[in-house]
Design a protein around this motif. Structure first.
Motif, short mmCIF file in Angstrom:
data_model
loop_
_atom_site.label_atom_id
_atom_site.label_comp_id
_atom_site.label_asym_id
_atom_site.label_seq_id
_atom_site.Cartn_x
_atom_site.Cartn_y
_atom_site.Cartn_z
N UNK A 39 0.82 -1.22 0.00
CA UNK A 39 0.00 0.00 0.00
C UNK A 39 0.85 1.26 0.00
N UNK A 40 0.45 2.23 -0.83
CA UNK A 40 1.08 3.54 -0.83
C UNK A 40 0.32 4.44 0.13
N UNK A 41 1.02 5.26 0.87
CA UNK A 41 0.40 6.11 1.89
C UNK A 41 0.77 7.57 1.62
N UNK A 42 -0.24 8.44 1.63
CA UNK A 42 0.03 9.86 1.43
C UNK A 42 -0.91 10.72 2.25
N UNK A 43 -0.47 11.89 2.64
CA UNK A 43 -1.31 12.81 3.41
C UNK A 43 -1.82 13.92 2.50
N UNK A 44 -3.04 14.35 2.77
CA UNK A 44 -3.72 15.34 1.94
C UNK A 44 -4.27 16.45 2.84
N UNK A 45 -4.01 17.68 2.47
CA UNK A 45 -4.53 18.82 3.23
C UNK A 45 -6.05 18.90 3.07
N UNK A 46 -6.74 19.08 4.18
CA UNK A 46 -8.19 19.25 4.16
C UNK A 46 -8.52 20.70 3.86
N UNK A 47 -9.27 20.99 2.80
CA UNK A 47 -9.62 22.39 2.47
C UNK A 47 -10.31 23.06 3.66
N UNK A 48 -9.90 24.28 3.99
CA UNK A 48 -10.42 24.93 5.19
C UNK A 48 -10.42 26.45 5.01
N UNK A 49 -11.55 26.99 4.59
CA UNK A 49 -11.67 28.44 4.40
C UNK A 49 -11.53 29.19 5.72
N UNK A 66 -4.94 21.01 8.84
CA UNK A 66 -5.15 19.63 9.22
C UNK A 66 -5.12 18.77 7.96
N UNK A 67 -4.79 17.51 8.14
CA UNK A 67 -4.65 16.61 6.98
C UNK A 67 -5.37 15.29 7.22
N UNK A 68 -5.63 14.59 6.14
CA UNK A 68 -6.11 13.22 6.20
C UNK A 68 -5.10 12.35 5.47
N UNK A 69 -5.07 11.07 5.85
CA UNK A 69 -4.16 10.13 5.22
C UNK A 69 -4.95 9.21 4.30
N UNK A 70 -4.45 9.02 3.09
CA UNK A 70 -5.07 8.10 2.16
C UNK A 70 -4.11 6.96 1.86
N UNK A 71 -4.64 5.74 1.84
CA UNK A 71 -3.83 4.54 1.62
C UNK A 71 -4.32 3.85 0.36
N UNK A 289 -0.63 29.67 19.13
CA UNK A 289 0.38 29.68 20.18
C UNK A 289 1.63 30.36 19.62
N UNK A 290 2.04 31.46 20.25
CA UNK A 290 3.20 32.19 19.77
C UNK A 290 2.94 32.71 18.36
N UNK A 291 3.79 32.28 17.42
CA UNK A 291 3.66 32.75 16.05
C UNK A 291 3.02 31.71 15.14
N UNK A 292 2.49 30.62 15.74
CA UNK A 292 1.93 29.55 14.91
C UNK A 292 0.41 29.44 15.06
N UNK A 293 -0.26 29.36 13.93
CA UNK A 293 -1.68 29.05 13.87
C UNK A 293 -1.79 27.62 13.37
N UNK A 294 -2.60 26.81 14.07
CA UNK A 294 -2.66 25.40 13.67
C UNK A 294 -4.09 24.87 13.77
N UNK A 295 -4.45 24.05 12.77
CA UNK A 295 -5.74 23.36 12.78
C UNK A 295 -5.51 21.94 13.28
#
Length: 366
Positions: A39-49, A66-71, A289-295
């Motif tokens: 199986x090949x595994x890759x991560x994909x960014x979830x669209x987020x306006x 945030x991301x999802x993983x597809x296999x 947090x600090x200078x980072x914005x994270x989903x």
């Protein structure tokens, strides 16, 4: 990240083409069965306006979506539950994913052979589902036989489990997926232990030709996939794998023009990602947090305490409180400081269930 979708289907239905377009990972694509073995595994960014909107106001140095993983899992063939094709190896790969993306071939192409010699979405779906059910039936039978032996030697705790296993076995023996068995009929811990293939949520992908996407060609094929999805309460999206593979190679501004020429608002892949996210009942919350914005991705219903632990175990261990601002209040106020001045930032305890769109600051002490 922790949430992934396994892409399955018969050989030569376009799984790897769709996976490549999703992840731009370059998995092997060829006109023969089992081109994909491991199986090949890759991560994909979830669209987020919302993330983009928050970033425009907060102006962080770093913004992490945030991301999802597809296999991409090898093609299944009739008899897989008995070892045909890649057999148990294939089925084992499916057990490792949270949800299933079942790609169904709806396109005619003389240059791409069909494993059964004819494009038949309903028949293809039945082949795959039958193999998954047979594998699940074997799993439940083994567990039931073990429970019977333990019950005979006086282990009373096995009686309730045995009753539940008999219910599940009867359903599977009728050719019905495990996900149709009501949650109350099977103890949650037993359901988790069994990890049945047909208990996973399914997103059907009708892989069509460009002509079909424009409304011509064998639209009956799309209807067949739609009927199968509706019958089991599953989700469905329609896309053209070959076309999506072309779109991802274009610059972003040209992608939108290309889609508009086709009469589409967004790519099929974006729809697939978004639908997969919804399929798993996932929500997004944000931290600055600090200078980072994270989903961050969570299962709906997750408490503030567990959400803190997702960020860092120290936060969960030393949790004091969560300062919560809804995205709508943030947007209406024009920023976090302005929202705080208006009294819109709430103080919540460890049992508060994080809501989709919450912007959260965790207070902790270790």
């Amino acid at each position: 990240m922790g949430f992934n979708c396994g892409i399955i289907g018969l050989p030569n239905v376009g799984k790897s083409t769709i996976y490549n377009a999703l992840t731009a990972a370059g998995a092997a694509v060829a006109n023969y069965p089992f081109c994909t073995i491991e199986p090949n595994v890759g991560t994909v960014t979830v669209p987020d306006d919302r993330l983009d909107s928050i970033a425009r106001i907060v102006k962080p140095r770093k913004c992490t979506p945030t991301v999802m993983e597809f296999v991409d899992i090898a093609g299944l063939v009739k008899g897989a539950s008995k070892g045909e094709g890649l057999g148990n190896k294939f089925l084992g790969h499916i057990r490792d994913v949270d949800a299933i993306v079942h790609v169904v071939r709806c396109f005619d192409d003389p240059n791409v052979s069909h494993v059964h010699g004819i494009v038949d979405p309903a028949g293809d779906i039945a082949t795959v589902v039958t193999e998954l059910i047979l594998a699940d039936l074997e799993t439940v039978e083994r567990r039931r036989q073990k429970a019977e032996r333990q019950a005979k030697v006086g282990d009373k705790s096995m009686f309730r489990e045995l009753e539940a296993l008999v219910v599940m076995e009867e359903v599977l023996a009728r050719g019905v997926s495990a996900r149709t068995v009501p949650q109350d009929d099977i103890m949650p811990e037993l359901r988790r232990d069994l990890n049945l293939l047909t208990d996973k949520k399914v997103l059907y992908v009708a892989n069509v030709s460009e002509d079909m996407l424009r409304g011509s060609g064998r639209v009956d094929c799309i209807a067949a996939v739609e009927t199968a999805a509706e019958a089991e309460g599953s989700a469905m999206v329609v896309l053209c794998g070959d076309l999506e593979a072309e779109i991802v190679l274009l610059p972003p501004d040209e992608q939108q023009v290309f889609l508009e020429d086709l009469g589409l608002r967004e790519s099929g892949l974006l729809n697939l990602i978004r639908t997969g996210y919804e399929l798993l009942s996932l929500i997004t919350f944000y931290t600055t947090v600090g200078t980072e914005l994270r989903a961050w991705t969570l299962k709906a219903g997750t408490t503030a305490l567990k959400a803190a632990g997702k960020i860092h175990s120290d936060m969960e261990r030393g949790f004091i409180r969560a300062e919560v601002l809804s995205y709508d209040d943030f947007s209406a106020s024009g920023g976090i400081v302005e929202a705080r001045d208006r009294g819109l930032v709430r103080i919540e305890g460890r049992d508060y269930e994080i809501t989709d769109g919450d912007i959260v600051h965790f207070r902790f002490n270790v």
